[in-house]
Scaffold this motif. Structure first.
Motif, mmCIF file in Angstrom:
data_model
loop_
_atom_site.group_PDB
_atom_site.id
_atom_site.type_symbol
_atom_site.label_atom_id
_atom_site.label_comp_id
_atom_site.label_asym_id
_atom_site.label_seq_id
_atom_site.Cartn_x
_atom_site.Cartn_y
_atom_site.Cartn_z
ATOM 1 N N SER A 60 -2.768 4.075 -3.178
ATOM 2 C CA SER A 60 -2.952 2.365 -4.448
ATOM 3 C C SER A 60 -2.166 1.567 -3.104
ATOM 4 O O SER A 60 -1.681 1.275 -2.305
ATOM 5 N N ALA A 61 -3.183 0.635 -3.866
ATOM 6 C CA ALA A 61 -2.353 -0.836 -2.635
ATOM 7 C C ALA A 61 -2.661 -1.493 -4.321
ATOM 8 O O ALA A 61 -3.294 -1.171 -5.370
ATOM 9 N N GLN A 62 -1.868 -2.881 -4.140
ATOM 10 C CA GLN A 62 -1.413 -3.469 -5.423
ATOM 11 C C GLN A 62 -1.542 -5.034 -4.694
ATOM 12 O O GLN A 62 -1.457 -5.152 -3.200
ATOM 13 N N ALA A 78 0.809 -1.443 -0.222
ATOM 14 C CA ALA A 78 -0.280 0.235 -0.347
ATOM 15 C C ALA A 78 1.214 1.493 -0.139
ATOM 16 O O ALA A 78 1.830 1.333 0.639
ATOM 17 N N GLU A 79 0.318 2.308 -0.596
ATOM 18 C CA GLU A 79 0.898 3.494 -0.925
ATOM 19 C C GLU A 79 0.687 4.641 -0.680
ATOM 20 O O GLU A 79 -0.821 4.827 -1.627
ATOM 21 N N VAL A 80 0.981 5.959 -0.434
ATOM 22 C CA VAL A 80 0.089 7.300 0.109
ATOM 23 C C VAL A 80 1.223 8.053 -0.666
ATOM 24 O O VAL A 80 2.654 8.388 -0.579
ATOM 25 N N GLU A 81 0.859 8.929 -2.024
ATOM 26 C CA GLU A 81 1.966 9.567 -2.686
ATOM 27 C C GLU A 81 1.503 11.060 -2.281
ATOM 28 O O GLU A 81 0.514 11.601 -3.342
ATOM 29 N N ALA A 82 1.476 12.809 -1.860
ATOM 30 C CA ALA A 82 1.839 13.484 -1.108
ATOM 31 C C ALA A 82 1.896 14.813 -2.038
ATOM 32 O O ALA A 82 3.000 14.342 -2.493
ATOM 33 N N THR A 83 1.855 15.360 -2.876
ATOM 34 C CA THR A 83 2.189 16.155 -4.213
ATOM 35 C C THR A 83 2.985 17.239 -3.345
ATOM 36 O O THR A 83 4.072 17.765 -4.444
ATOM 37 N N ILE A 84 2.916 17.618 -1.714
ATOM 38 C CA ILE A 84 4.304 18.128 -1.137
ATOM 39 C C ILE A 84 4.750 17.024 -0.074
ATOM 40 O O ILE A 84 4.109 17.030 0.387
ATOM 41 N N ALA A 85 6.076 16.790 -0.285
ATOM 42 C CA ALA A 85 6.597 15.884 0.573
ATOM 43 C C ALA A 85 6.130 15.846 2.306
ATOM 44 O O ALA A 85 6.357 17.630 3.177
#
Length: 327
Positions: free
Chosen positions: A147-149, A71-78
């Protein structure tokens, strides 16, 4: 004849209405044969630099189709250093308590991405994500892509935001002590001692003091350096002359400052719309859970100073501050 036609017309409308209101029978939803996900935002109120935005990320697929891989999270600002995705999946037990079960490795941050790799054979999980708001996000908007895989090759994603990060600054739990650590600078969001105030005299906006005077209600006070009448026996550092506007407030327990159960938040807009142009330059008889609106003499800053606690015998208090820069 005219009334007869109207009667039949009304009966027809009634029948059609009854027909349209007939409840549909409940049917158990068909389980989708695919990986699915959903997200909820758990934190309320304005988003402040140095605090967290918390989400709960749920993902699942039918057990017969495989297991979760990552599972992953991506932020537009770190996010800040302490940004993380829980490696435990939570559920709520019968007593209403949240219970976590370890399902993955400790999360890894890389730029704006935070990733957890599953170590347990599971086809469903709810992970919590804590985004520590960095200084780089102040006054900007930030969005998130979850997102998840799965082991069968399927992947899903869910977008959240954008969320505006407030312009306000926040500092918590500053100790103030009569005659020693008593000089407050809204500009610096700091408290200076008698020894260090001299070097910062031009930035002193408030003086904290405690007095127990017979027949006068004074106790804990927050007073502008210019309000000499309300600074009995206080020795000000040379150059401390600011005429700060101070308006006392009861029962405004901002959640960020008070950390109590009250769901009240001061936001940027409150400072923008604040009008204390006729306020005095002192507030005495302050108590725990009270506060003051403040405007610096030059109008550059507005602030709310909240009194977390007071100690009469120690002639001291603990304060927290929200500040908004106007210019």
């Amino acid at each position: 004849m005219k009334n007869t036609c109207l009667y039949y017309f009304l009966v027809l409308i009634g029948c059609l209405t009854l027909s349209s209101c007939k409840e549909e029978e409940y049917a158990i939803p068909t389980l989708k044969q695919e990986l699915q996900n959903d997200v909820i935002k758990r934190t309320l109120g304005p988003n402040l630099v140095g605090m967290d935005i918390e989400f709960a990320y749920a993902m699942a697929l039918p057990k017969s189709m495989g297991k979760l891989v990552s599972a992953e999270v991506e932020a537009t600002i770190a996010g800040g250093e302490s940004t993380y995705l829980e490696s435990r999946s939570f559920y709520t037990n019968g007593s209403g308590e949240d219970v976590g079960i370890e399902v993955g490795s400790k999360s890894v941050n890389s730029g704006g991405k935070t990733t957890v790799t599953f170590t347990k054979d599971t086809s469903a999980a709810t992970l919590r994500y804590f985004y520590r708001i960095p200084g780089a996000a102040k006054g900007k908007e930030v969005s998130f892509k979850f997102s998840a895989q799965a082991s069968n090759g399927q992947s899903v994603s869910y977008s959240m935001g954008p969320y505006k990060v407030a312009e306000m600054d926040l500092v918590l739990d500053l100790d103030v002590v009569d005659s020693t650590k008593a000089f407050i600078s809204i500009e610096d969001m700091a408290v200076y001692t008698a020894a260090t105030a001299g070097a910062n005299a031009s930035k002193i906006d408030l003086v904290y003091l405690y007095r127990s005077i017979p027949n006068i209600t004074f106790s804990h006070g927050l007073v502008a350096p210019s309000a000499k009448t309300y600074l009995p026996s206080v020795i000000l550092p040379a150059g401390a002359t600011r005429n700060t506007k101070v308006q006392k407030v009861w029962n405004l327990r901002d959640f960020h400052l008070a950390r109590l159960q009250y769901g009240v938040y001061i936001d940027d807009l409150d400072f923008q719309q604040l009008n204390i142009s006729t306020a005095p330059n002192y507030a005495i008889n302050m108590r725990a859970e009270a506060g003051v609106w403040v405007e610096t003499e030059d109008g550059k800053y507005r602030a709310y100073v909240y009194v977390n606690s007071v100690n009469n015998s120690g002639r001291s208090a603990k304060i927290s501050i929200k500040r908004y820069q106007m210019k």
